[in-house]
Design a protein around this motif. Structure first.
Motif, PDB file in Angstrom:
ATOM      1  N   ASP B 426       1.073  -1.327  -0.032  1.00  8.26           N
ATOM      2  CA  ASP B 426      -0.041   0.194   0.016  1.00  8.26           C
ATOM      3  C   ASP B 426       1.309   1.712   0.626  1.00  8.26           C
ATOM      4  O   ASP B 426       0.420   2.029  -0.348  1.00  8.26           O
ATOM      5  N   GLN B 427       1.733   1.165   0.827  1.00  5.59           N
ATOM      6  CA  GLN B 427       3.230   2.133   0.468  1.00  5.59           C
ATOM      7  C   GLN B 427       3.448   2.652  -0.716  1.00  5.59           C
ATOM      8  O   GLN B 427       3.793   3.741  -1.477  1.00  5.59           O
ATOM      9  N   PHE B 429       2.349   1.790  -3.399  1.00  5.16           N
ATOM     10  CA  PHE B 429       1.481   2.259  -4.160  1.00  5.16           C
ATOM     11  C   PHE B 429       0.843   3.718  -4.124  1.00  5.16           C
ATOM     12  O   PHE B 429       0.630   4.536  -5.331  1.00  5.16           O
ATOM     13  N   TYR B 430       0.689   4.019  -2.658  1.00  8.46           N
ATOM     14  CA  TYR B 430       0.889   5.520  -2.804  1.00  8.46           C
ATOM     15  C   TYR B 430       1.284   5.799  -3.312  1.00  8.46           C
ATOM     16  O   TYR B 430       1.305   7.194  -3.995  1.00  8.46           O
ATOM     17  N   CYS B 431       2.716   5.805  -2.819  1.00  9.88           N
ATOM     18  CA  CYS B 431       3.800   7.243  -3.607  1.00  9.88           C
ATOM     19  C   CYS B 431       4.170   6.576  -5.402  1.00  9.88           C
ATOM     20  O   CYS B 431       3.943   7.949  -6.043  1.00  9.88           O
ATOM     21  N   ASN B 432       3.420   5.466  -5.737  1.00 10.00           N
ATOM     22  CA  ASN B 432       3.537   5.384  -7.478  1.00 10.00           C
ATOM     23  C   ASN B 432       2.280   5.997  -8.146  1.00 10.00           C
ATOM     24  O   ASN B 432       2.582   7.154  -9.068  1.00 10.00           O
ATOM     25  N   ILE B 436       5.457   8.337  -8.345  1.00  5.99           N
ATOM     26  CA  ILE B 436       6.998   8.119  -7.971  1.00  5.99           C
ATOM     27  C   ILE B 436       7.521   6.778  -8.203  1.00  5.99           C
ATOM     28  O   ILE B 436       6.308   6.345  -7.289  1.00  5.99           O
ATOM     29  N   SER B 437       8.176   6.410  -8.888  1.00  4.65           N
ATOM     30  CA  SER B 437       8.246   4.669  -9.404  1.00  4.65           C
ATOM     31  C   SER B 437       9.286   3.742  -7.816  1.00  4.65           C
ATOM     32  O   SER B 437       9.453   4.086  -7.062  1.00  4.65           O
ATOM     33  N   THR B 438       9.074   2.622  -8.267  1.00  4.07           N
ATOM     34  CA  THR B 438       8.884   1.737  -7.291  1.00  4.07           C
ATOM     35  C   THR B 438       9.984   2.354  -6.703  1.00  4.07           C
ATOM     36  O   THR B 438      10.568   1.910  -4.754  1.00  4.07           O
ATOM     37  N   ASP B 440      11.906   4.469  -6.480  1.00  5.74           N
ATOM     38  CA  ASP B 440      12.561   5.545  -5.476  1.00  5.74           C
ATOM     39  C   ASP B 440      11.724   5.249  -4.245  1.00  5.74           C
ATOM     40  O   ASP B 440      11.945   6.407  -3.007  1.00  5.74           O
ATOM     41  N   LEU B 444      12.997   6.385  -0.469  1.00  9.37           N
ATOM     42  CA  LEU B 444      12.226   7.230   0.288  1.00  9.37           C
ATOM     43  C   LEU B 444      11.903   6.683   1.632  1.00  9.37           C
ATOM     44  O   LEU B 444      12.734   6.933   2.721  1.00  9.37           O
ATOM     45  N   ILE B 445      11.405   5.574   1.063  1.00  8.73           N
ATOM     46  CA  ILE B 445      11.069   4.974   2.552  1.00  8.73           C
ATOM     47  C   ILE B 445      12.317   4.333   3.877  1.00  8.73           C
ATOM     48  O   ILE B 445      11.355   4.434   4.708  1.00  8.73           O
ATOM     49  N   GLY B 448      13.164   7.198   5.023  1.00 11.12           N
ATOM     50  CA  GLY B 448      12.324   7.819   6.204  1.00 11.12           C
ATOM     51  C   GLY B 448      12.940   6.898   7.604  1.00 11.12           C
ATOM     52  O   GLY B 448      13.004   7.858   8.797  1.00 11.12           O
ATOM     53  N   TYR B 449      12.920   5.759   7.082  1.00 12.74           N
ATOM     54  CA  TYR B 449      13.246   4.146   8.385  1.00 12.74           C
ATOM     55  C   TYR B 449      13.754   4.865   9.298  1.00 12.74           C
ATOM     56  O   TYR B 449      15.084   4.674  10.286  1.00 12.74           O
ATOM     57  N   LYS B 451      15.985   8.072   9.147  1.00  6.30           N
ATOM     58  CA  LYS B 451      15.892   8.996   9.643  1.00  6.30           C
ATOM     59  C   LYS B 451      16.852   9.262  10.342  1.00  6.30           C
ATOM     60  O   LYS B 451      18.171   9.788  10.794  1.00  6.30           O
TER      61      LYS B 451
END
Lengths: 250, 478
Positions: B426-427, B429-432, B436-438, B440, B444-445, B448-449, B451
């Motif tokens: 889901d995360q 697909f939300y970005c897609n 945003i490509s898978t 990237d 990003l995720i 973030g994790y 960070k």
């Protein structure tokens, strides 16, 4: 702009859409209504390319391009936006960073240079004002700790930032109180232009008091079984869905 | 679908895999007392140094490789490795004397050795194979009484300091790899910050393995005297080779009363190819001691490289009111294996430690956190908080947590939290859906994790670390 013909789609082998056709032209607002389980959210998932769903038959053409040939991110960059029914949280990824990445991906796709920091901040400020979004929210991680209403408002904010040609609002009204509903609807109406189109998926007529549709379609058992003008929504509100089910059965 | 996701994201290549054609002085393979003497002689070491090495070597002969880690380590033939390699043109006095090939190598790695070009505020010690190539800003620092030089120079010019502190935090008997390092270590960095001095720039050592069939055994010693402060960075890369290469280092940190030492690592040794061929075996012993009251040591590490990592940067909290932190992001992809964590040994009163470990596993890799929190009988009011998170990309990798606690004082408060999560479809697909490509999206995720840990790094390193995280995981999700 969008031509869907005889669309069949399934999830985990179960067929949900069973021959759906829909035509949307620029400048139009279409409302898709229907009871639970009729396939409303599946339609939005299939248009945007959610890989959990499989298209088994039919076609989806967006501005002359076959969407089924395109990855979800390409469809997004072509100008299709989905306001999710249940927006997910992405911990650690700030809204600012997320939004800048999304905008720059879109710009890259359109062969434009990355947006400058000043322009980006200016647009952020403008669009936040449009949906009356709190500054605090954009400094947080994507949807993390947002209330239901804040998440929906954040979806419309993102829509405003990305300026899609086709926006699909999937149950954007669910979980919104009346004030939030008005703000969200105001945002959607502000973004309306003769060039773009909107598909509003909803259970209730309530949202359609604020976002006036040109067409209302009733979805039942994976097919559009009735179409009409905005008065159809009122009739549904008054009479429920059962009479339509009966009409179809006959 | 998660399978598809996980396949797409990690196809990029290790970008530091080049080799440099440089004249190298390599001693024949094999290890014996004679070899230890040869290394010492090549470095013109004093007798006491040779004695230290020989003692360590003789002890090493009595030891076995540790087997308790959650790692599959192929048998290592210690007689097939060369224990010393040095670029032939040795100890340049100025930059003009440095082999241009060497300069080019470090420039290619983004490590400027020309001071006027150097990023403001970073002094660099560059170590290629077994020898320190060049230390920048040495004179500037020396004016403040700060010693920042290669370990060999320290042995020559500051023997008293070296003798006083070397082996006091990690004794040669500590473990198999520490004994080996103590016997054959070639070079490394030495830092001394005098009383009351705040080191005005980041000190950084950059390690590079270049020669074939050689092991790298460097040693770092950092001494922060009373009321001093230093931030130290360490980076490392190696060429892409089919055979495995051994890296066994020691880092010792001594923090006296009120001293504050911040040690940051971005470890990017060659991890091997996608099939698990080649890569560095990274067996490292890093330990600091908060010797004086109110002293503070923090370890921050971003571990993306190496075929096998065995590493537990630790702290002994001896001084009352001393504190220590361990912040770690360890990423494993393809066939990489990591067993990493920390030890916090509370001895003084009112000591506190904080552990934050973030593991990310992809491919068929194995990623373990192993940590020990020990509270001694006299460590009144000791405090520890440990947080160990694991993020899994795909379902063929493994994440493991081995927390050990030994609490011998009732006033101690020791807490441990652990989470395991997956990047959800889901995360992605939300970005897609936002264009945003898978690939990237995963970057990003993951960033973030990670960070919370990456934010602890000095800025220049943080940017590099973020890029590295993304590159390491490219092709791992898809």
């Amino acid at each position: 702009m969008l031509e869907i013909k005889n669309l069949h789609a399934s999830i985990n082998g179960k067929e949900i859409l069973k021959g759906l056709s829909l035509s949307v032209k620029p400048g139009e607002i279409h409302a898709i209504m229907g009871p639970n389980g009729s396939g409303k959210s599946t339609l939005s998932s299939v248009i945007t390319g959610n890989p959990a769903f499989e298209v088994t038959q039919g076609s989806i053409i967006f501005e002359g391009k076959d969407l089924q040939e395109m990855a979800p991110e390409k469809r997004a960059n072509e100008g299709i936006f989905l306001s999710f029914q249940y927006p997910v949280e992405i911990p650690g990824v700030s809204m600012v960073n997320f939004m800048r990445t999304a905008i720059n991906e879109q710009r890259k796709y359109r062969e434009l240079p990355p947006i400058s920091a000043t322009d980006f901040l200016r647009i952020m400020r403008e669009k936040k004002a449009l949906v009356e979004m709190d500054n605090k929210l954009t400094n947080r991680s994507v949807n993390e700790g947002f209330s239901g209403g804040e998440k929906k408002r954040n979806e419309i904010f993102q829509m405003a930032m990305l300026e899609p040609k086709l926006a699909i609002l999937d149950e954007t009204d669910s979980g919104l109180d009346i004030d939030a509903l008005r703000i969200v609807a105001h945002g959607v109406n502000k973004l309306k232009s003769p060039e773009n189109a909107t598909i509003v998926i909803t259970h209730y007529q309530r949202l359609l008091e604020y976002i006036i549709p040109d067409y209302v379609h009733v979805l039942h058992d994976g097919r559009i079984v009735k179409s009409g003008g905005k008065e159809l929504a009122l009739e549904l509100e008054a009479r429920g869905y059962d009479w339509i089910k009966q009409e179809v059965a006959v | 679908m998660s399978d598809t996701i996980i396949h797409e994201v990690t196809q990029s290549e290790y970008k530091y895999g080049f080799t440099t054609d440089i004249e190298t002085d390599v001693i024949p393979i094999g290890l014996s007392e004679e070899v230890v003497r040869m290394i010492s002689a090549k470095k013109n070491e004093p007798e006491w140094m040779l004695e230290f090495r020989l003692k360590a070597y003789r002890h090493w002969l009595t030891m076995k490789m540790p087997e308790w880690a959650h790692l599959k380590i192929p048998e290592i033939d210690y007689q097939s490795i060369s224990y010393f390699a040095a670029p032939r043109k040795n100890a340049p006095q100025s930059l003009d004397e440095v082999d241009p090939e060497l300069l080019a190598t470090f420039n290619k790695l983004g490590i400027p050795l020309e001071e006027q070009k150097a990023l403001s505020g970073i002094a660099v010690d560059a170590v290629m194979d077994s020898v320190s190539v060049k230390t920048t800003f040495k004179e500037t620092l020396y004016e403040m009484g700060i010693i920042f030089c290669s370990f060999s120079e320290a042995v020559e010019h500051h023997p008293d300091l070296v003798k006083k502190y070397m082996g006091t935090v990690v004794p040669h008997t500590d473990n198999f790899f520490a004994a080996l390092n103590s016997a054959v270590f070639s070079d490394g960095s030495f830092v001394y910050i005098p009383k009351g001095v705040r080191c005005p720039m980041e000190l950084s050592t950059y390690f590079r393995i270049n020669a074939v069939n050689t092991g790298q055994f460097e040693r770092t010693l950092i001494v922060a005297d009373e009321d001093s402060y230093v931030s130290y960075l360490e980076g490392c890369t190696a060429p892409q080779r089919d055979e495995n290469q051994l890296h066994a280092a020691i880092v010792e940190i001594v923090a006296m009363k009120n001293a504050d030492v911040k040690y940051s690592t971005v470890q990017n040794w060659y991890p091997g190819d996608k099939e698990g061929k080649g890569g560095i075996y990274n067996f490292v012993t890093k330990r600091g001691i908060c010797k004086g009251e109110n002293s503070h040591i923090s370890w921050t590490q971003v571990e993306t490289g190496s075929a096998i990592t065995w590493k537990y940067p630790s702290c002994i909290l001896q001084g009352d009111n001393s504190s220590a932190e361990f912040y770690s992001v360890a990423v494993t992809n393809h066939h990489q294996q990591a067993d990493t964590g920390t030890k916090m040994i509370h001895l003084g009163k009112n000591t506190s430690s904080h552990i934050l470990s973030k593991g990310i596993s992809a491919g068929v890799s194995q990623n373990s956190y192993r940590g020990l929190v020990r509270v001694g009988a006299n460590a009144e009011n000791a405090r520890n908080f440990s947080q160990c998170d694991s993020l899994l990309l795909g379902d063929k990798c493994g994440a493991h947590t081995f927390p050990y606690m030994e609490v011998n004082n009732e006033s101690a408060i020791v807490e441990h939290e652990a989470t395991t999560s997956k990047i959800s479809e889901d995360q992605i697909f939300y970005c897609n859906q936002r264009g945003i490509s898978t690939e990237d999206a995963v970057g990003l995720i993951v960033n973030g994790y990670a960070k919370e840990v990456v934010d602890k790094l000095p800025m220049e390193f943080a940017v590099e670390a973020q890029k590295l995280l993304q590159i390491t995981l490219e092709g791992s999700v898809g």
